[in-house]
Scaffold this motif. Sequence first.
Motif, PDB file in Angstrom:
ATOM      1  N   GLY A   1       0.825  -1.214   0.000  1.00  0.00           N
ATOM      2  CA  GLY A   1       0.000   0.000   0.000  1.00  0.00           C
ATOM      3  C   GLY A   1       0.855   1.258   0.000  1.00  0.00           C
ATOM      4  O   GLY A   1       0.575   2.219  -0.715  1.00  0.00           O
ATOM      5  N   LYS A   2       1.929   1.251   0.788  1.00  0.00           N
ATOM      6  CA  LYS A   2       2.836   2.409   0.822  1.00  0.00           C
ATOM      7  C   LYS A   2       3.492   2.613  -0.536  1.00  0.00           C
ATOM      8  O   LYS A   2       3.629   3.741  -1.006  1.00  0.00           O
ATOM      9  CB  LYS A   2       3.905   2.211   1.890  1.00  0.00           C
ATOM     10  N   LYS A   3       3.909   1.531  -1.167  1.00  0.00           N
ATOM     11  CA  LYS A   3       4.545   1.644  -2.485  1.00  0.00           C
ATOM     12  C   LYS A   3       3.547   2.148  -3.529  1.00  0.00           C
ATOM     13  O   LYS A   3       3.902   2.941  -4.388  1.00  0.00           O
ATOM     14  CB  LYS A   3       5.138   0.309  -2.907  1.00  0.00           C
ATOM     15  N   LEU A   4       2.299   1.694  -3.422  1.00  0.00           N
ATOM     16  CA  LEU A   4       1.285   2.160  -4.368  1.00  0.00           C
ATOM     17  C   LEU A   4       0.995   3.640  -4.186  1.00  0.00           C
ATOM     18  O   LEU A   4       0.819   4.369  -5.157  1.00  0.00           O
ATOM     19  CB  LEU A   4      -0.007   1.347  -4.210  1.00  0.00           C
ATOM     20  N   GLU A   5       0.960   4.106  -2.933  1.00  0.00           N
ATOM     21  CA  GLU A   5       0.731   5.529  -2.671  1.00  0.00           C
ATOM     22  C   GLU A   5       1.865   6.371  -3.236  1.00  0.00           C
ATOM     23  O   GLU A   5       1.629   7.398  -3.857  1.00  0.00           O
ATOM     24  CB  GLU A   5       0.591   5.773  -1.171  1.00  0.00           C
ATOM     25  N   SER A   6       3.097   5.932  -3.028  1.00  0.00           N
ATOM     26  CA  SER A   6       4.218   6.719  -3.541  1.00  0.00           C
ATOM     27  C   SER A   6       4.283   6.654  -5.066  1.00  0.00           C
ATOM     28  O   SER A   6       4.664   7.613  -5.710  1.00  0.00           O
ATOM     29  CB  SER A   6       5.543   6.271  -2.920  1.00  0.00           C
ATOM     30  N   ALA A   7       3.892   5.532  -5.630  1.00  0.00           N
ATOM     31  CA  ALA A   7       3.888   5.410  -7.091  1.00  0.00           C
ATOM     32  C   ALA A   7       2.807   6.274  -7.710  1.00  0.00           C
ATOM     33  O   ALA A   7       2.994   6.842  -8.783  1.00  0.00           O
ATOM     34  CB  ALA A   7       3.691   3.957  -7.505  1.00  0.00           C
ATOM     35  N   SER A   8       1.668   6.405  -7.041  1.00  0.00           N
ATOM     36  CA  SER A   8       0.594   7.226  -7.604  1.00  0.00           C
ATOM     37  C   SER A   8       0.912   8.708  -7.487  1.00  0.00           C
ATOM     38  O   SER A   8       0.370   9.521  -8.215  1.00  0.00           O
ATOM     39  CB  SER A   8      -0.740   6.919  -6.916  1.00  0.00           C
ATOM     40  N   ALA A   9       1.824   9.056  -6.590  1.00  0.00           N
ATOM     41  CA  ALA A   9       2.219  10.459  -6.457  1.00  0.00           C
ATOM     42  C   ALA A   9       3.175  10.864  -7.570  1.00  0.00           C
ATOM     43  O   ALA A   9       3.282  12.028  -7.905  1.00  0.00           O
ATOM     44  CB  ALA A   9       2.884  10.701  -5.099  1.00  0.00           C
ATOM     45  N   ARG A  10       3.852   9.885  -8.155  1.00  0.00           N
ATOM     46  CA  ARG A  10       4.788  10.171  -9.244  1.00  0.00           C
ATOM     47  C   ARG A  10       4.081  10.005 -10.575  1.00  0.00           C
ATOM     48  O   ARG A  10       3.280   9.099 -10.745  1.00  0.00           O
ATOM     49  CB  ARG A  10       5.967   9.191  -9.217  1.00  0.00           C
ATOM     50  N   PRO A  11       4.419  10.842 -11.543  1.00  0.00           N
ATOM     51  CA  PRO A  11       3.819  10.658 -12.863  1.00  0.00           C
ATOM     52  C   PRO A  11       4.377   9.404 -13.524  1.00  0.00           C
ATOM     53  O   PRO A  11       5.531   9.061 -13.348  1.00  0.00           O
ATOM     54  CB  PRO A  11       4.231  11.916 -13.632  1.00  0.00           C
ATOM     55  N   ASP A  12       3.532   8.729 -14.283  1.00  0.00           N
ATOM     56  CA  ASP A  12       3.946   7.542 -15.014  1.00  0.00           C
ATOM     57  C   ASP A  12       4.680   7.992 -16.265  1.00  0.00           C
ATOM     58  O   ASP A  12       4.099   8.643 -17.126  1.00  0.00           O
ATOM     59  CB  ASP A  12       2.715   6.713 -15.371  1.00  0.00           C
ATOM     60  N   PRO A  13       5.983   7.650 -16.404  1.00  0.00           N
ATOM     61  CA  PRO A  13       6.730   8.129 -17.564  1.00  0.00           C
ATOM     62  C   PRO A  13       6.211   7.578 -18.883  1.00  0.00           C
ATOM     63  O   PRO A  13       6.373   8.189 -19.914  1.00  0.00           O
ATOM     64  CB  PRO A  13       8.162   7.657 -17.304  1.00  0.00           C
ATOM     65  N   GLY A  14       5.551   6.428 -18.859  1.00  0.00           N
ATOM     66  CA  GLY A  14       5.036   5.843 -20.082  1.00  0.00           C
ATOM     67  C   GLY A  14       3.674   6.370 -20.474  1.00  0.00           C
ATOM     68  O   GLY A  14       3.185   6.113 -21.558  1.00  0.00           O
ATOM     69  N   LYS A  15       3.063   7.120 -19.590  1.00  0.00           N
ATOM     70  CA  LYS A  15       1.708   7.611 -19.846  1.00  0.00           C
ATOM     71  C   LYS A  15       1.751   9.091 -20.200  1.00  0.00           C
ATOM     72  O   LYS A  15       2.366   9.870 -19.517  1.00  0.00           O
ATOM     73  CB  LYS A  15       0.856   7.403 -18.591  1.00  0.00           C
ATOM     74  N   ARG A  16       1.076   9.436 -21.276  1.00  0.00           N
ATOM     75  CA  ARG A  16       1.009  10.845 -21.661  1.00  0.00           C
ATOM     76  C   ARG A  16      -0.082  11.520 -20.857  1.00  0.00           C
ATOM     77  O   ARG A  16      -1.180  11.017 -20.740  1.00  0.00           O
ATOM     78  CB  ARG A  16       0.714  10.966 -23.143  1.00  0.00           C
ATOM     79  N   SER A  17       0.238  12.654 -20.337  1.00  0.00           N
ATOM     80  CA  SER A  17      -0.713  13.392 -19.514  1.00  0.00           C
ATOM     81  C   SER A  17      -1.756  14.060 -20.391  1.00  0.00           C
ATOM     82  O   SER A  17      -1.454  14.566 -21.469  1.00  0.00           O
ATOM     83  CB  SER A  17       0.038  14.454 -18.704  1.00  0.00           C
ATOM     84  N   GLU A  18      -2.981  14.056 -19.905  1.00  0.00           N
ATOM     85  CA  GLU A  18      -4.065  14.738 -20.610  1.00  0.00           C
ATOM     86  C   GLU A  18      -3.907  16.246 -20.505  1.00  0.00           C
ATOM     87  O   GLU A  18      -4.261  16.985 -21.391  1.00  0.00           O
ATOM     88  CB  GLU A  18      -5.419  14.332 -20.021  1.00  0.00           C
ATOM     89  N   GLU A  19      -3.358  16.699 -19.364  1.00  0.00           N
ATOM     90  CA  GLU A  19      -3.201  18.122 -19.125  1.00  0.00           C
ATOM     91  C   GLU A  19      -1.768  18.544 -19.427  1.00  0.00           C
ATOM     92  O   GLU A  19      -0.838  17.779 -19.203  1.00  0.00           O
ATOM     93  CB  GLU A  19      -3.511  18.449 -17.668  1.00  0.00           C
ATOM     94  N   PRO A  20      -1.580  19.747 -19.915  1.00  0.00           N
ATOM     95  CA  PRO A  20      -0.208  20.200 -20.135  1.00  0.00           C
ATOM     96  C   PRO A  20       0.523  20.334 -18.810  1.00  0.00           C
ATOM     97  O   PRO A  20      -0.088  20.599 -17.776  1.00  0.00           O
ATOM     98  CB  PRO A  20      -0.380  21.568 -20.815  1.00  0.00           C
ATOM     99  N   ALA A  21       1.841  20.137 -18.832  1.00  0.00           N
ATOM    100  CA  ALA A  21       2.642  20.214 -17.610  1.00  0.00           C
ATOM    101  C   ALA A  21       2.588  21.618 -17.008  1.00  0.00           C
ATOM    102  O   ALA A  21       2.546  21.787 -15.813  1.00  0.00           O
ATOM    103  CB  ALA A  21       4.079  19.820 -17.906  1.00  0.00           C
ATOM    104  N   VAL A  22       2.570  22.630 -17.874  1.00  0.00           N
ATOM    105  CA  VAL A  22       2.490  24.014 -17.409  1.00  0.00           C
ATOM    106  C   VAL A  22       1.123  24.549 -17.819  1.00  0.00           C
ATOM    107  O   VAL A  22       0.738  24.448 -18.977  1.00  0.00           O
ATOM    108  CB  VAL A  22       3.610  24.868 -18.040  1.00  0.00           C
ATOM    109  N   GLN A  23       0.426  25.111 -16.866  1.00  0.00           N
ATOM    110  CA  GLN A  23      -0.895  25.640 -17.167  1.00  0.00           C
ATOM    111  C   GLN A  23      -0.765  26.878 -18.048  1.00  0.00           C
ATOM    112  O   GLN A  23       0.116  27.707 -17.834  1.00  0.00           O
ATOM    113  CB  GLN A  23      -1.622  26.021 -15.868  1.00  0.00           C
ATOM    114  N   PRO A  24      -1.619  27.001 -19.045  1.00  0.00           N
ATOM    115  CA  PRO A  24      -1.560  28.200 -19.879  1.00  0.00           C
ATOM    116  C   PRO A  24      -1.908  29.435 -19.052  1.00  0.00           C
ATOM    117  O   PRO A  24      -2.720  29.382 -18.144  1.00  0.00           O
ATOM    118  CB  PRO A  24      -2.614  27.952 -20.955  1.00  0.00           C
ATOM    119  N   GLU A  25      -1.249  30.517 -19.368  1.00  0.00           N
ATOM    120  CA  GLU A  25      -1.462  31.753 -18.622  1.00  0.00           C
ATOM    121  C   GLU A  25      -2.680  32.487 -19.145  1.00  0.00           C
ATOM    122  O   GLU A  25      -3.043  32.371 -20.309  1.00  0.00           O
ATOM    123  CB  GLU A  25      -0.232  32.653 -18.777  1.00  0.00           C
ATOM    124  N   THR A  26      -3.269  33.242 -18.270  1.00  0.00           N
ATOM    125  CA  THR A  26      -4.381  34.068 -18.716  1.00  0.00           C
ATOM    126  C   THR A  26      -3.804  35.272 -19.459  1.00  0.00           C
ATOM    127  O   THR A  26      -2.619  35.595 -19.325  1.00  0.00           O
ATOM    128  CB  THR A  26      -5.214  34.564 -17.521  1.00  0.00           C
TER     129      THR A  26
END
Length: 98
Positions: A48-73
Amino acid sequence: MEKKRQDDFKEYVKNSGVHECLTDILVQLYEEPKQPENAIRFIYEQLGKKLESASARPDPGKRSEEPAVQPETEAETTLKAEDIELPTERLQEKITPQ
């Protein structure tokens, strides 16, 4: 055919990190100064501890739906441009002969 399936599964377990994770947990269990009464619970908690720490890190093989940097207003962009223009105008005044 069964040998190929076993080999594929072993490769999957190794590449997915399952082998390393379980090995780490078993080593932790081995290194416990006092063996826990319930080894299964210990393994479950450590996993469970390993799963919690793994979920806190981004998956390098998975492309994020959201951009890493939020667009500015537009207001933030304008403010930043003004911050740059003001010092530039002051510098221009200093270097331009009067």
